[in-house]
Design a protein around this motif. Structure first.
Motif, PDB file in Angstrom:
ATOM      1  N   LEU A   1       0.832  -1.197   0.000  1.00 12.40           N
ATOM      2  CA  LEU A   1       0.000   0.000   0.000  1.00 12.40           C
ATOM      3  C   LEU A   1       0.871   1.252   0.000  1.00 12.40           C
ATOM      4  CD1 LEU A   1      -2.509  -1.058   2.804  1.00 12.40           C
ATOM      5  CD2 LEU A   1      -2.977  -0.993   0.359  1.00 12.40           C
ATOM      6  N   THR A   2       0.402   2.270  -0.701  1.00 11.21           N
ATOM      7  CA  THR A   2       1.076   3.569  -0.600  1.00 11.21           C
ATOM      8  C   THR A   2       0.728   4.158   0.770  1.00 11.21           C
ATOM      9  OG1 THR A   2      -0.790   4.832  -1.481  1.00 11.21           O
ATOM     10  CG2 THR A   2       0.800   3.943  -3.094  1.00 11.21           C
ATOM     11  N   ASP A   3       1.451   5.183   1.162  1.00  9.16           N
ATOM     12  CA  ASP A   3       1.153   5.840   2.437  1.00  9.16           C
ATOM     13  C   ASP A   3      -0.273   6.395   2.446  1.00  9.16           C
ATOM     14  OD1 ASP A   3       3.658   5.214   3.406  1.00  9.16           O
ATOM     15  OD2 ASP A   3       4.506   7.188   2.956  1.00  9.16           O
ATOM     16  N   GLU A   4      -0.705   6.937   1.312  1.00  6.32           N
ATOM     17  CA  GLU A   4      -2.060   7.499   1.207  1.00  6.32           C
ATOM     18  C   GLU A   4      -3.118   6.404   1.338  1.00  6.32           C
ATOM     19  OE1 GLU A   4      -4.679  10.841   0.615  1.00  6.32           O
ATOM     20  OE2 GLU A   4      -2.572  10.690   1.135  1.00  6.32           O
ATOM     21  N   GLN A   5      -2.902   5.275   0.671  1.00 10.00           N
ATOM     22  CA  GLN A   5      -3.840   4.154   0.783  1.00 10.00           C
ATOM     23  C   GLN A   5      -3.890   3.641   2.213  1.00 10.00           C
ATOM     24  OE1 GLN A   5      -1.882   1.803  -2.221  1.00 10.00           O
ATOM     25  NE2 GLN A   5      -3.613   2.020  -3.632  1.00 10.00           N
ATOM     26  N   LEU A   6      -2.736   3.545   2.840  1.00 14.42           N
ATOM     27  CA  LEU A   6      -2.674   3.066   4.212  1.00 14.42           C
ATOM     28  C   LEU A   6      -3.446   4.003   5.137  1.00 14.42           C
ATOM     29  CD1 LEU A   6      -1.572   1.043   6.268  1.00 14.42           C
ATOM     30  CD2 LEU A   6       0.438   2.521   6.482  1.00 14.42           C
ATOM     31  N   LYS A   7      -3.289   5.300   4.927  1.00 19.29           N
ATOM     32  CA  LYS A   7      -3.990   6.281   5.755  1.00 19.29           C
ATOM     33  C   LYS A   7      -5.494   6.044   5.715  1.00 19.29           C
ATOM     34  CE  LYS A   7      -4.793  10.492   4.207  1.00 19.29           C
ATOM     35  NZ  LYS A   7      -4.597  11.891   3.783  1.00 19.29           N
ATOM     36  N   TRP A   8      -6.045   5.825   4.522  1.00 15.23           N
ATOM     37  CA  TRP A   8      -7.494   5.640   4.405  1.00 15.23           C
ATOM     38  C   TRP A   8      -7.941   4.282   4.918  1.00 15.23           C
ATOM     39  CZ3 TRP A   8      -9.977   9.810   4.440  1.00 15.23           C
ATOM     40  CH2 TRP A   8      -9.473  10.948   3.840  1.00 15.23           C
ATOM     41  N   GLN A   9      -7.111   3.251   4.753  1.00 11.13           N
ATOM     42  CA  GLN A   9      -7.457   1.938   5.311  1.00 11.13           C
ATOM     43  C   GLN A   9      -7.499   2.000   6.838  1.00 11.13           C
ATOM     44  OE1 GLN A   9      -8.376  -1.065   3.872  1.00 11.13           O
ATOM     45  NE2 GLN A   9      -8.615   0.275   2.101  1.00 11.13           N
ATOM     46  N   CYS A  10      -6.556   2.705   7.428  1.00 14.22           N
ATOM     47  CA  CYS A  10      -6.557   2.884   8.885  1.00 14.22           C
ATOM     48  C   CYS A  10      -7.808   3.648   9.328  1.00 14.22           C
ATOM     49  CB  CYS A  10      -5.304   3.624   9.344  1.00 14.22           C
ATOM     50  SG  CYS A  10      -3.797   2.653   9.190  1.00 14.22           S
ATOM     51  N   ALA A  11      -8.152   4.686   8.585  1.00 13.67           N
ATOM     52  CA  ALA A  11      -9.343   5.468   8.917  1.00 13.67           C
ATOM     53  C   ALA A  11     -10.593   4.599   8.885  1.00 13.67           C
ATOM     54  CB  ALA A  11      -9.485   6.653   7.959  1.00 13.67           C
ATOM     55  N   LEU A  12     -10.677   3.706   7.904  1.00 14.07           N
ATOM     56  CA  LEU A  12     -11.825   2.794   7.840  1.00 14.07           C
ATOM     57  C   LEU A  12     -11.912   1.916   9.077  1.00 14.07           C
ATOM     58  CD1 LEU A  12     -12.092   1.512   4.164  1.00 14.07           C
ATOM     59  CD2 LEU A  12     -13.805   2.765   5.480  1.00 14.07           C
ATOM     60  N   ARG A  13     -10.768   1.440   9.533  1.00 12.08           N
ATOM     61  CA  ARG A  13     -10.767   0.605  10.739  1.00 12.08           C
ATOM     62  C   ARG A  13     -11.175   1.410  11.971  1.00 12.08           C
ATOM     63  NH1 ARG A  13      -6.834  -4.238  10.446  1.00 12.08           N
ATOM     64  NH2 ARG A  13      -7.254  -4.814   8.298  1.00 12.08           N
ATOM     65  N   MET A  14     -10.701   2.633  12.033  1.00 12.24           N
ATOM     66  CA  MET A  14     -10.950   3.443  13.219  1.00 12.24           C
ATOM     67  C   MET A  14     -12.388   3.960  13.287  1.00 12.24           C
ATOM     68  SD  MET A  14      -7.317   5.473  13.175  1.00 12.24           S
ATOM     69  CE  MET A  14      -7.647   6.547  14.548  1.00 12.24           C
ATOM     70  N   TYR A  15     -12.966   4.267  12.136  1.00 10.54           N
ATOM     71  CA  TYR A  15     -14.286   4.899  12.116  1.00 10.54           C
ATOM     72  C   TYR A  15     -15.332   4.040  11.421  1.00 10.54           C
ATOM     73  CZ  TYR A  15     -11.323   8.791  13.380  1.00 10.54           C
ATOM     74  OH  TYR A  15     -10.402   9.586  14.009  1.00 10.54           O
ATOM     75  N   GLY A  16     -15.062   2.754  11.287  1.00 12.32           N
ATOM     76  CA  GLY A  16     -15.939   1.842  10.564  1.00 12.32           C
ATOM     77  C   GLY A  16     -17.344   1.709  11.116  1.00 12.32           C
TER      78      GLY A  16
END
Length: 88
Positions: free
Chosen positions: A55-70
């Motif tokens: 994952l790029t850093d940008e993709q990782l950022k959004w994947q983390c956000a999905l986990r945190m605010y899912g």
């Protein structure tokens, strides 16, 4: 004498209460950053285990956000719209 859970909680609360507001904010920010890094490591490990491309850093950022605010449907919709803008 064994320390009981309530003693630990009391000590923790007294130390938090003794902090200046800016120290509490700094502590909160540090804990939030630690949590994001931990989730990021999990996301990268799962992607690697699935044989996905890194994952790029940008993709990782959004994947983390999905986990945190899912649990928040409106936030998930916003994140998913933003992910479409991230190049693969």
């Amino acid at each position: 004498m064994a320390i009981v859970n309530s003693d630990i909680e009391t000590e923790y609360q007294s130390r938090i209460d003794a902090m200046l507001p800016k120290e509490r904010v700094a502590r909160s920010l540090a804990m939030f950053q630690w949590m994001r890094e931990m989730i990021g490591r999990q996301v990268r490990q799962e992607a690697a285990a699935n044989g996905d491309l890194p994952l790029t850093d940008e993709q990782l950022k959004w994947q983390c956000a999905l986990r945190m605010y899912g649990a928040e449907p409106a936030i998930v919709a916003l994140i998913e719209r933003r992910q479409k803008d991230v190049s693969c």
